[in-house]
Design a protein around this motif. Structure first.
Motif, PDB file in Angstrom:
ATOM      1  N   THR A 145       2.396  -4.525   4.297  1.00  0.00           N
ATOM      2  CA  THR A 145       2.314  -5.331   3.092  1.00  0.00           C
ATOM      3  C   THR A 145       1.148  -6.306   3.200  1.00  0.00           C
ATOM      4  O   THR A 145       0.934  -6.927   4.241  1.00  0.00           O
ATOM      5  CB  THR A 145       3.616  -6.114   2.890  1.00  0.00           C
ATOM      6  N   GLN A 146       0.410  -6.481   2.100  1.00  0.00           N
ATOM      7  CA  GLN A 146      -0.731  -7.388   2.078  1.00  0.00           C
ATOM      8  C   GLN A 146      -0.405  -8.585   1.180  1.00  0.00           C
ATOM      9  O   GLN A 146      -0.422  -8.480  -0.042  1.00  0.00           O
ATOM     10  CB  GLN A 146      -1.972  -6.662   1.562  1.00  0.00           C
ATOM     11  N   PRO A 147      -0.069  -9.753   1.774  1.00  0.00           N
ATOM     12  CA  PRO A 147       0.218 -10.939   0.963  1.00  0.00           C
ATOM     13  C   PRO A 147      -1.050 -11.760   0.720  1.00  0.00           C
ATOM     14  O   PRO A 147      -1.859 -11.957   1.625  1.00  0.00           O
ATOM     15  CB  PRO A 147       1.213 -11.708   1.833  1.00  0.00           C
ATOM     16  N   PHE A 148      -1.226 -12.247  -0.499  1.00  0.00           N
ATOM     17  CA  PHE A 148      -2.392 -13.057  -0.855  1.00  0.00           C
ATOM     18  C   PHE A 148      -1.899 -14.366  -1.467  1.00  0.00           C
ATOM     19  O   PHE A 148      -1.373 -14.390  -2.578  1.00  0.00           O
ATOM     20  CB  PHE A 148      -3.294 -12.305  -1.829  1.00  0.00           C
ATOM     21  N   PRO A 184       0.819  -1.217   0.000  1.00  0.00           N
ATOM     22  CA  PRO A 184       0.000   0.000   0.000  1.00  0.00           C
ATOM     23  C   PRO A 184       0.852   1.266   0.000  1.00  0.00           C
ATOM     24  O   PRO A 184       2.060   1.237   0.251  1.00  0.00           O
ATOM     25  CB  PRO A 184      -0.793  -0.122   1.303  1.00  0.00           C
ATOM     26  N   ARG A 185       0.185   2.336  -0.251  1.00  0.00           N
ATOM     27  CA  ARG A 185       0.831   3.655  -0.192  1.00  0.00           C
ATOM     28  C   ARG A 185       1.259   3.937   1.250  1.00  0.00           C
ATOM     29  O   ARG A 185       0.539   3.622   2.201  1.00  0.00           O
ATOM     30  CB  ARG A 185      -0.162   4.705  -0.684  1.00  0.00           C
ATOM     31  N   THR A 186       2.452   4.554   1.423  1.00  0.00           N
ATOM     32  CA  THR A 186       2.997   4.735   2.774  1.00  0.00           C
ATOM     33  C   THR A 186       3.401   6.164   3.094  1.00  0.00           C
ATOM     34  O   THR A 186       3.833   6.429   4.218  1.00  0.00           O
ATOM     35  CB  THR A 186       4.241   3.841   2.972  1.00  0.00           C
ATOM     36  N   ASP A 187       3.298   7.103   2.138  1.00  0.00           N
ATOM     37  CA  ASP A 187       3.784   8.455   2.422  1.00  0.00           C
ATOM     38  C   ASP A 187       2.884   9.135   3.446  1.00  0.00           C
ATOM     39  O   ASP A 187       1.693   8.831   3.585  1.00  0.00           O
ATOM     40  CB  ASP A 187       3.907   9.288   1.141  1.00  0.00           C
ATOM     41  N   ASP A 188       3.481  10.057   4.203  1.00  0.00           N
ATOM     42  CA  ASP A 188       2.800  10.706   5.321  1.00  0.00           C
ATOM     43  C   ASP A 188       1.459  11.292   4.894  1.00  0.00           C
ATOM     44  O   ASP A 188       1.356  12.028   3.910  1.00  0.00           O
ATOM     45  CB  ASP A 188       3.679  11.823   5.892  1.00  0.00           C
TER      46      ASP A 188
END
Length: 634
Positions: free
Chosen positions: A112-115, A70-74
């Motif tokens: 992180t999203q693992p599938f 996913p997006r992580t910027d502040d």
């Protein structure tokens, strides 16, 4: 190649940036080495809009997992991650097979999203979002990912179970359990539910009954058990398919005075020469690897990299505060003093309020200050002392034979601040410069005369032992078996761990353990180790009168069978290192006693353990106790 239904194409956001290896997004700050962000769809006024993004693989592969970052910027953590979506695969871009379908997916935040799914042949992998997420601050709906990874190979589920190293009989101990998905990078399974049971080598243990449990998304499942039989024991968990056994722990009659804590205190982030963001390093160390403590040690500067800047140092301090929860996890403030001529040292601060500044070397000033710089260890140590903050320095890859230098010049010494040495990391073991049959001899060779045995014997430094990863391409405490191709400096070995004997899991107690050299080093497994000479624990100095025959005692508990247990000695009368005792127990738990009848002059003793491959690794595992110094009275 990456295709998409739409794409915002800028220097930060593009189709190409979805698969550039940068797994986080960050604002286009000129001080960041990686200003790339990922892929962003066009904006929409409504959530019910379909967007897709598609990756073409280099050929037809069996695939079994897709990791979405996913997006992580502040201010935008998780923004744009779809609410309703499916992952599907194809051989021809015409016939598609769904492998994962989700509705009302919870916003992922930073993680992180693992599938994972059953292995299937594919040439193309795509994510199709049919309900988009609102992007706060932008007033629109989008689909956004910082990175998309496709994993192939067998899905190897595993449990990771850790607990206290000492438990008083009749008292309960809390163990932590996470479910792992070992396909590609080892990540935790965030939505596991299963019927699990427990067993123990203590026949009198009170264990949880067979039950259906869910292991949550952060920090895993906590399991409480009570043990009654003194001695060394383990706890085993099973769901009928996957089984894991805890590291060895000791059940004591009296309340234990201290415990052993494990952590990785040497890793890097995107603030220096890693692509892994700060939050991801601490999240993995704490909630997947289940480390007790950890430290990010970004470089002060490098000739080919941006320096560590003041706002980044402030951010590092804030994360140390944010992640620390005494009794559960302790983050330690640190950085790497990077001097290629005289050696690299990690600087660790232990102040109550995270006091301490960055003192870089003169050739590469930090903090945007062209006159700042501490170009040799003496200048560094003087500056550290003047702050009045508890601090330690730990040299690492001490005999690294590299074109850029960076091996340690042992003519510099500070017995108050430099009391430890990192004997192992992904660079290999620098215990000895003599190429032997021991595992982990550095692939790049060694700088003769600068290994750990040289520091202790030839130069007379009194240094305890730690190990850590020095990870640049993986996470702190990584449970992955090896680096694989493209690892830091081409190396293939996994995480090292520092073991600290401390009264409790607080920053003050960890500092006391490090200062007292009550430490040992492992190549990544939580090997149980007790070592003493004449009842003085590892890290001690003692003075004896002749005649005397020191008694050396070693107790070990491996995570697999121990193949070799050795007592190593340095005799000052001969200036030689020798293996005084080599035992091949071929058992997981054991002990040995050695009486040195040939003791005629001051000596150094330490233990070396070699065990079979651990449950998550592909090489033999090792452990080294800190030395004990036995001096002959004048």
């Amino acid at each position: 190649m990456v295709e998409a239904s739409s794409s915002l194409e800028t220097s930060m956001w593009s189709r190409a940036n979805l698969v550039d290896g940068v797994t986080y997004s960050a604002v286009a700050h000129p001080d960041l080495f990686y200003p790339l962000a990922g892929w962003n769809s066009d904006p929409h006024d409504e959530e019910d809009h379909t967007e897709w993004v598609r990756v073409e693989l280099a050929g037809v592969f069996w695939v079994n997992r897709v990791d979405l970052y996913p997006r992580t910027d502040d201010g935008f953590s998780g923004a744009g991650f779809p609410v309703d979506f499916e992952i599907r695969v194809s051989l021809d871009k015409v016939n598609w097979t769904p492998v994962a379908v989700f509705t009302d997916y919870v916003a992922p935040g930073l993680e992180t999203q693992p599938f994972a799914f059953a292995a299937i042949e594919a040439r193309y992998v795509e994510v199709v979002g049919t309900k988009l997420r609102f992007v706060d601050g932008s007033g629109v709906f989008r689909m956004t990912f910082a990175e998309l990874d496709v994993c192939s190979g067998p899905v190897v589920p595993a449990f990771h179970l850790v607990g206290p190293t000492y438990i008083q009989a009749g008292e309960s101990g809390v163990f932590r359990l996470v479910r792992l998905n070992n396909s590609g990078p080892v990540l935790r399974d965030r939505a596991y539910t299963g019927d699990i049971s427990f067993a123990s080598t203590d026949p009198e243990a009170d264990l949880p009954p067979l039950s259906t449990v869910g292991i949550d998304d952060r920090g895993g499942l906590e399991v409480t058990s009570t043990f009654h039989t003194p001695g060394l024991h383990t706890l085993t968990v099973s769901d009928g398919t996957v089984e894991a056994t805890s590291p060895v722990f000791r059940v004591t009659v009296e309340p234990p005075e201290s415990k052993i804590y494990f952590g990785d205190i040497h890793a890097h982030t995107s603030f220096s020469d890693s692509h892994i963001p700060l939050h991801a390093q601490y999240d993995y160390a704490r909630n997947t690897a289940l480390n007790d403590f950890a430290s990010v040690t970004d470089h002060d500067s490098l000739p080919y990299w941006n320096p560590l800047l003041s706002w980044q140092w402030v951010k590092l301090k804030s994360y140390v505060d944010q992640e620390t929860e005494p009794g559960r996890f302790v983050a330690i403030l640190g950085y790497e003093w990077t001097n290629h001529a005289l050696g690299h040292k990690n600087v660790y601060y232990f102040g109550a309020d995270n006091e301490g500044e960055v003192f870089g070397n003169e050739a590469n000033p930090v903090y945007d200050d062209p006159v700042a710089g501490y170009s040799d260890p003496e200048k560094l140590w003087d500056a550290l002392v003047e702050q009045g903050v508890p601090v330690l320095t730990v040299p690492h890859h001490v005999a690294r034979n590299h074109s850029a230098g960076s091996s340690t010049d042992w003519s510099y010494a500070n017995p108050e601040l430099q009391r430890l040495v990192e004997v192992y990391s992904v660079h290999g073991s620098f215990e000895t410069c003599q190429e032997t049959a021991l595992p982990y001899f550095p692939l790049l060779g060694v700088y003769p005369g600068r290994c750990v045995q040289d520091a202790l014997g030839t130069f007379g430094h009194r240094l305890g032992f730690v190990a850590s990863s020095d990870h640049h391409l993986r996470h702190m405490g990584s449970l992955s078996a090896i680096y694989g191709p493209g690892g830091h400096s081409g190396l293939n070995w996994g995480t090292g761990l520092a073991a600290i004997v401390a009264e409790d899991l607080t920053r003050d107690s960890l500092y006391a353990g490090l200062l007292g050299r009550r430490t040992y080093a492992t190549t990544g497994e939580r090997i149980f180790l007790e070592f003493d000479v004449d009842r003085h624990p590892m890290g001690s100095e003692l003075t004896v009168n002749l005649p005397h025959s020191p008694t050396i005692e070693l107790t070990f508990g491996g995570t697999a069978d121990v193949s070799t247990a050795e007592i190593i000695k340095y005799d000052t009368s001969t200036s030689r290192w020798t293996t005084e005792l080599s035992h091949a127990p071929q058992t997981r738990i054991g002990d040995l006693t050695f009486v040195d009848e040939n003791f005629t002059d001051s000596a150094i003793y330490y233990a070396r353990i070699i065990q079979d491959r651990g449950p998550l690794h592909q090489e033999p595992e090792m452990a080294w106790s800190s030395p004990v110094w036995v001096d002959v009275a004048p």
